[in-house]
Design a protein around this motif. Structure first.
Motif, PDB file in Angstrom:
ATOM      1  N   ALA A 238       0.814  -1.225   0.000  1.00  0.00           N
ATOM      2  CA  ALA A 238       0.000   0.000   0.000  1.00  0.00           C
ATOM      3  C   ALA A 238       0.843   1.270   0.000  1.00  0.00           C
ATOM      4  O   ALA A 238       0.373   2.334  -0.409  1.00  0.00           O
ATOM      5  N   ILE A 239       2.103   1.173   0.442  1.00  0.00           N
ATOM      6  CA  ILE A 239       2.947   2.370   0.487  1.00  0.00           C
ATOM      7  C   ILE A 239       3.502   2.725  -0.890  1.00  0.00           C
ATOM      8  O   ILE A 239       4.015   3.829  -1.096  1.00  0.00           O
ATOM      9  N   LEU A 240       3.411   1.805  -1.852  1.00  0.00           N
ATOM     10  CA  LEU A 240       4.053   2.036  -3.155  1.00  0.00           C
ATOM     11  C   LEU A 240       3.617   3.338  -3.843  1.00  0.00           C
ATOM     12  O   LEU A 240       4.481   4.066  -4.344  1.00  0.00           O
ATOM     13  N   PRO A 241       2.307   3.667  -3.893  1.00  0.00           N
ATOM     14  CA  PRO A 241       1.944   4.952  -4.517  1.00  0.00           C
ATOM     15  C   PRO A 241       2.634   6.134  -3.837  1.00  0.00           C
ATOM     16  O   PRO A 241       3.068   7.080  -4.505  1.00  0.00           O
TER      17      PRO A 241
ATOM     18  N   ILE B 139       5.656 -13.445   5.606  1.00  0.00           N
ATOM     19  CA  ILE B 139       6.138 -13.213   4.234  1.00  0.00           C
ATOM     20  C   ILE B 139       5.735 -11.804   3.790  1.00  0.00           C
ATOM     21  O   ILE B 139       6.558 -11.022   3.307  1.00  0.00           O
ATOM     22  N   ALA B 140       4.443 -11.474   3.971  1.00  0.00           N
ATOM     23  CA  ALA B 140       3.966 -10.152   3.547  1.00  0.00           C
ATOM     24  C   ALA B 140       4.668  -9.043   4.332  1.00  0.00           C
ATOM     25  O   ALA B 140       5.006  -7.996   3.772  1.00  0.00           O
ATOM     26  N   GLY B 141       4.890  -9.277   5.619  1.00  0.00           N
ATOM     27  CA  GLY B 141       5.542  -8.267   6.461  1.00  0.00           C
ATOM     28  C   GLY B 141       6.986  -8.031   6.057  1.00  0.00           C
ATOM     29  O   GLY B 141       7.472  -6.896   6.081  1.00  0.00           O
ATOM     30  N   VAL B 142       7.672  -9.115   5.667  1.00  0.00           N
ATOM     31  CA  VAL B 142       9.058  -8.963   5.225  1.00  0.00           C
ATOM     32  C   VAL B 142       9.098  -8.212   3.890  1.00  0.00           C
ATOM     33  O   VAL B 142       9.903  -7.293   3.711  1.00  0.00           O
ATOM     34  N   ILE B 143       8.181  -8.552   2.976  1.00  0.00           N
ATOM     35  CA  ILE B 143       8.107  -7.828   1.694  1.00  0.00           C
ATOM     36  C   ILE B 143       7.886  -6.336   1.960  1.00  0.00           C
ATOM     37  O   ILE B 143       8.559  -5.466   1.415  1.00  0.00           O
ATOM     38  N   GLN B 144       6.932  -6.065   2.853  1.00  0.00           N
ATOM     39  CA  GLN B 144       6.608  -4.677   3.185  1.00  0.00           C
ATOM     40  C   GLN B 144       7.839  -3.929   3.698  1.00  0.00           C
ATOM     41  O   GLN B 144       8.111  -2.803   3.283  1.00  0.00           O
ATOM     42  N   THR B 145       8.595  -4.594   4.582  1.00  0.00           N
ATOM     43  CA  THR B 145       9.779  -3.947   5.150  1.00  0.00           C
ATOM     44  C   THR B 145      10.852  -3.738   4.081  1.00  0.00           C
ATOM     45  O   THR B 145      11.512  -2.703   4.052  1.00  0.00           O
TER      46      THR B 145
ATOM     47  N   TYR C 122       6.835  10.705   8.609  1.00  0.00           N
ATOM     48  CA  TYR C 122       5.622   9.894   8.525  1.00  0.00           C
ATOM     49  C   TYR C 122       5.914   8.538   7.884  1.00  0.00           C
ATOM     50  O   TYR C 122       5.567   7.489   8.425  1.00  0.00           O
ATOM     51  N   ILE C 123       6.575   8.558   6.732  1.00  0.00           N
ATOM     52  CA  ILE C 123       6.859   7.298   6.031  1.00  0.00           C
ATOM     53  C   ILE C 123       7.778   6.418   6.887  1.00  0.00           C
ATOM     54  O   ILE C 123       7.584   5.205   6.976  1.00  0.00           O
ATOM     55  N   PHE C 124       8.742   7.061   7.554  1.00  0.00           N
ATOM     56  CA  PHE C 124       9.636   6.273   8.405  1.00  0.00           C
ATOM     57  C   PHE C 124       8.867   5.572   9.528  1.00  0.00           C
ATOM     58  O   PHE C 124       9.046   4.379   9.777  1.00  0.00           O
ATOM     59  N   ALA C 125       7.997   6.323  10.212  1.00  0.00           N
ATOM     60  CA  ALA C 125       7.256   5.746  11.346  1.00  0.00           C
ATOM     61  C   ALA C 125       6.357   4.605  10.873  1.00  0.00           C
ATOM     62  O   ALA C 125       6.233   3.563  11.533  1.00  0.00           O
ATOM     63  N   LEU C 126       5.761   4.786   9.702  1.00  0.00           N
ATOM     64  CA  LEU C 126       4.890   3.746   9.174  1.00  0.00           C
ATOM     65  C   LEU C 126       5.693   2.493   8.805  1.00  0.00           C
ATOM     66  O   LEU C 126       5.249   1.360   9.031  1.00  0.00           O
ATOM     67  N   GLY C 127       6.882   2.701   8.265  1.00  0.00           N
ATOM     68  CA  GLY C 127       7.733   1.560   7.918  1.00  0.00           C
ATOM     69  C   GLY C 127       8.261   0.864   9.157  1.00  0.00           C
ATOM     70  O   GLY C 127       8.348  -0.368   9.210  1.00  0.00           O
TER      71      GLY C 127
ATOM     72  N   LEU D 128      10.358  -3.194   0.951  1.00  0.00           N
ATOM     73  CA  LEU D 128       9.971  -2.066   0.097  1.00  0.00           C
ATOM     74  C   LEU D 128      10.415  -0.735   0.704  1.00  0.00           C
ATOM     75  O   LEU D 128      10.670   0.225  -0.004  1.00  0.00           O
ATOM     76  N   TYR D 129      10.486  -0.690   2.025  1.00  0.00           N
ATOM     77  CA  TYR D 129      10.882   0.536   2.704  1.00  0.00           C
ATOM     78  C   TYR D 129      12.399   0.683   2.783  1.00  0.00           C
ATOM     79  O   TYR D 129      12.896   1.734   3.159  1.00  0.00           O
ATOM     80  N   SER D 130      13.160  -0.382   2.481  1.00  0.00           N
ATOM     81  CA  SER D 130      14.572  -0.388   2.853  1.00  0.00           C
ATOM     82  C   SER D 130      15.358   0.734   2.168  1.00  0.00           C
ATOM     83  O   SER D 130      16.187   1.380   2.801  1.00  0.00           O
ATOM     84  N   ASP D 131      15.086   0.980   0.871  1.00  0.00           N
ATOM     85  CA  ASP D 131      15.743   2.078   0.176  1.00  0.00           C
ATOM     86  C   ASP D 131      15.449   3.404   0.855  1.00  0.00           C
ATOM     87  O   ASP D 131      16.328   4.215   1.080  1.00  0.00           O
TER      88      ASP D 131
END
Lengths: 210, 10
Positions: A129-132, A181-187, A150-155, A189-192
């Motif tokens: 959901a954070i991709l957009p 699995i989904a949680g790791v993918i989500q994290t 904001y994005i940092f806290a959410l990640g 996506l934030y790594s960059d």
């Protein structure tokens, strides 16, 4: 409950607070992706259906806060602050995210009941959901510092759930492969974003993409 | 805490 999950949930609350604070003090939602916010409301509504049949003080309160604040953010973005939203830079194709999450939910739910399929849908949808929002930051090449907080806290919220899952597995051998699995993918996506946040924003510089 | 369940997480 453990310290990691509590900290994760607190980061989630902080992220919502930062977002609403940013919007109400600046009277603007510039830099915030409406599409990401709409996806989050969809995530919460589909995941927290069990509000209707289970009650636990902590969880139920948080669920109501997440749904309510998410709806409030959308209200601000479509009502009072609508003129400050620029749809021309919020162009990520969310139909693929919703479609992908729906397909995965229909194929691999824990049970083929409406509530379980929707729960699985919400887990996959949340992971992307954070991709957009990230896409929007990338397009503009920079973000206001408050937006990056904001994005940092959410990640950080989902990142902290990872040690929580390890802890739960070690202490009660409970694990939920789908969430993990989904949680790791989500994290991931934030790594960059995390990397640039650490190397720039925390050193007092502006968030600008290299 | 009751029986561990994936629904007890947010």
């Amino acid at each position: 409950m453990n310290i990691f999950r509590l900290a994760g949930d607190l980061f989630h609350l902080i992220s919502i607070f930062i977002l609403i604070h940013k919007m109400t003090t600046s009277k603007s939602c510039s830099g915030i992706s409406f599409k990401s916010q709409a996806l989050y409301l969809l995530v919460y509504v589909t995941r927290y259906l069990d509000l209707f049949w289970t009650f636990a003080l902590y969880n139920s309160t948080m669920k109501i806060i997440f749904i309510g604040s998410s709806a409030y953010v959308l209200h601000l973005m479509t009502g009072p602050f609508k003129p400050t939203h620029d749809p021309n830079i919020d162009t990520f194709k969310v139909r693929y995210l919703i479609g992908g999450a729906a397909i995965l939910a229909l194929l691999f739910p824990y049970k083929w009941t409406p509530a379980e399929v929707l729960w699985t849908f919400s887990i996959w949808l949340e992971s992307v959901a954070i991709l957009p929002q990230l896409f929007m930051v990338q397009r503009t090449g920079a973000a206001e510092t408050i937006t990056t907080h904001y994005i940092f806290a959410l990640g950080a919220y989902r990142a902290l759930y990872i040690p929580n899952w390890i802890y739960r597995y070690l202490t009660s051998t409970f694990w939920d492969p789908l969430s993990i699995i989904a949680g790791v993918i989500q994290t991931v996506l934030y790594s960059d974003f995390f990397y640039i946040y650490y190397t720039k924003v925390l050193q007092g510089r502006k968030f600008e993409l290299p | 805490e009751a029986k561990p369940s994936r629904h007890d997480e947010l």
